[in-house]
Design an enzyme around this catalytic site. Structure first.
Site, short mmCIF file in Angstrom:
data_model
loop_
_atom_site.label_atom_id
_atom_site.label_comp_id
_atom_site.label_asym_id
_atom_site.label_seq_id
_atom_site.Cartn_x
_atom_site.Cartn_y
_atom_site.Cartn_z
N LYS A 196 0.83 -1.21 0.00
CA LYS A 196 0.00 0.00 0.00
C LYS A 196 0.86 1.25 0.00
O LYS A 196 1.95 1.28 0.60
CB LYS A 196 -0.91 -0.04 1.24
CG LYS A 196 -1.92 1.08 1.35
CD LYS A 196 -2.79 0.87 2.59
CE LYS A 196 -3.74 2.00 2.86
NZ LYS A 196 -4.56 1.77 4.07
N SER A 251 -9.44 2.56 3.17
CA SER A 251 -8.48 3.23 2.31
C SER A 251 -7.58 2.29 1.52
O SER A 251 -6.85 2.71 0.63
CB SER A 251 -7.60 4.14 3.17
OG SER A 251 -6.84 3.37 4.10
N SER A 268 -9.70 -0.11 7.39
CA SER A 268 -9.20 0.16 6.04
C SER A 268 -8.78 -1.07 5.26
O SER A 268 -8.68 -1.01 4.04
CB SER A 268 -8.02 1.13 6.10
OG SER A 268 -8.46 2.44 6.33
#
Length: 457
Positions: free
Chosen positions: A71, A146, A170
């Site tokens: 990520k 996210s 997330s």
């Protein structure tokens, strides 16, 4: 096809072939999704060749043949890591985050960086720097956030593992929306950093994602360790010694939250399957403290963003996602007592969890109250037939970050449109291995009964 499909049953995996398969997969699937935002095919090939040499020399590599993405808020040495922000568009990470280094040491092949919302502080994956990430099943929908880039890539067959973060859901929520396994370990079980400062004080954890429990457990076995550079890191706790699990079900986790009928009925069917397999599950809900919810907890995120980026926002607001800008403005308007109240609520939530897990070993409930929604919206317009606020889709995950307990989402059903959702399983702090053991058992039951809706391609 994933790398697991071309390893073969005899001899070591052909890492060069695995690398080429991953490169091809990214070229085929990623343009429509915008899930992987940085990928260097030549670097992947070179890394595969290096790992092959090291493996051939006899070094133990438990993840050799596995591929992974990272990520865009976790450092990868020499890579531009931006947190989805224009402020960091030219930032180059000076070293690997501990978890990235650990996967590499274990032989996993790094493929590239996945998109996230700005500072990982938004429930959809869109930012001014890299644009919008789309759902691999329907590009008009969002994978959530996210960690939407991580989830979309993994669900599209890009990588065997995704290294993400989870500060309020997330990783678990995008996993639920994409038919994946998303695991938030206990605070301190996987070292965090070196890297960026966390906006949400103490909430963020490294969160691995996978398509099935076998891959997830293998990754956690490598990642769970102690690192003194992380103040929250802890030595491995003693193993859970319980013989007969005490399992509770809370269909709405004791909250006045709307849930779509398909999700509610799917969770009920999954729990019925577990009961039919011989598990005793009773209905029970934690006694949450007053004020638990979005309004009580969000001052911590607002204050964190304001503390980290408020001065820059005042000078150059145009560099910020407007939704993040509104959070920063809210943080700048807070007073100390507002943050103190949120911290006290966090402690009360942890105490509520501790009391609950004095009577039970596991808590079952929904990960999300709805399935994926249009990519142009912050959240669905309605949930359970009721008008929904932009963050109502995120109601079932943040309290477990604030309590520091482990929680996992596993696929357990789909709605009438074929979109997946997940069963969330929660355990007491440091009972991570017990939680993963149970999730693996649940996976077996769901597969046998046709309820496992996870991505396999």
């Amino acid at each position: 096809m994933t790398s697991a499909a071309i390893r073969g049953n005899v001899g070591p995996p052909d890492l060069a072939a695995i690398a080429e398969q991953a490169i091809t997969r990214i070229a085929q699937r990623n343009p429509a999704l915008n899930a992987v935002i940085r990928h260097d095919p030549d670097a992947v090939r070179a890394e595969a060749a290096r790992l092959q040499r090291v493996h051939a020399a006899g070094r133990p590599m438990p993840l050799y043949g596995q591929t992974f993405t990272v990520k865009d808020n976790l450092w990868v040495a020499g890579e531009n890591i931006s947190q989805g922000s224009l402020l960091f568009r030219d930032f180059t990470a000076p070293e690997d985050a501990w978890a990235v280094a650990r996967l590499r040491q274990a032989g996993a092949l790094y493929l590239g960086i996945t998109n996230c919302s700005e500072f990982a502080c938004k429930g959809v994956t869109v930012n001014l720097l890299h644009g919008t990430t789309r759902h691999p099943q329907d590009v008009d929908l969002t994978p959530g956030g996210s960690s939407g880039g991580a989830a979309a890539a993994l669900a599209a067959g890009i990588g065997d593992l995704a290294l993400a973060t989870d500060a309020g859901g997330s990783a678990r929520r995008p996993a639920a929306h994409c038919g994946l396994v998303g695991f938030k370990p206990s605070a301190g079980r996987i070292p965090l950093g070196p890297g960026f400062a966390e906006p949400v004080f103490g909430n963020g954890v490294i969160a691995p994602m996978a398509r099935d429990m076998a891959a997830l457990r293998q990754a956690f076995a490598v990642l769970a360790a102690f690192d003194p550079r992380d103040p929250a890191s802890c030595p491995p706790p003693p193993a859970f010694a319980g013989e007969h699990l005490r399992i509770a079900l809370s269909p709405n986790l004791g909250l006045d939250a709307a849930v779509d009928d398909s999700v509610r009925d799917g969770i009920a069917a999954a729990v019925d399957a577990l009961r039919a397999a011989g598990l005793s599950i009773v209905v029970a809900t934690p006694a949450w403290p007053d004020g638990l919810g979005e309004a009580g907890f969000m001052p911590l995120q607002y204050a964190g963003l304001a503390g980290l980026y408020g001065a820059r926002y005042r000078r150059e607001p145009e560099l910020f996602d407007p939704d993040i800008g509104r959070q920063i403005e809210a943080g700048l308007a807070l007073q100390g007592r507002d943050v103190a109240a949120a911290l006290l609520l966090r402690d009360a939530t942890a105490q509520a969890m501790a009391r609950f897990f004095g009577d039970f070993d596991l808590l079952l409930g929904p990960t999300v109250p709805c399935t994926a929604w249009p990519v142009t919206q912050l959240g669905p317009a309605q949930i359970g037939g009721r008008p929904a606020a932009p963050r109502d889709h995120a109601v079932f995950t943040p309290m477990f970050n604030h309590a520091g307990v482990p929680a996992i989402s596993i696929p357990c059903g789909r709605d009438a449109a074929g979109l997946p959702f997940g069963l969330q399983i929660v355990a007491r702090r440091f009972a991570d291995d017990c939680l993963l053991d149970f999730a693996a058992e649940a996976e077996t039951v769901f597969v046998e009964r046709g309820l496992w809706t996870g991505v396999t391609s």
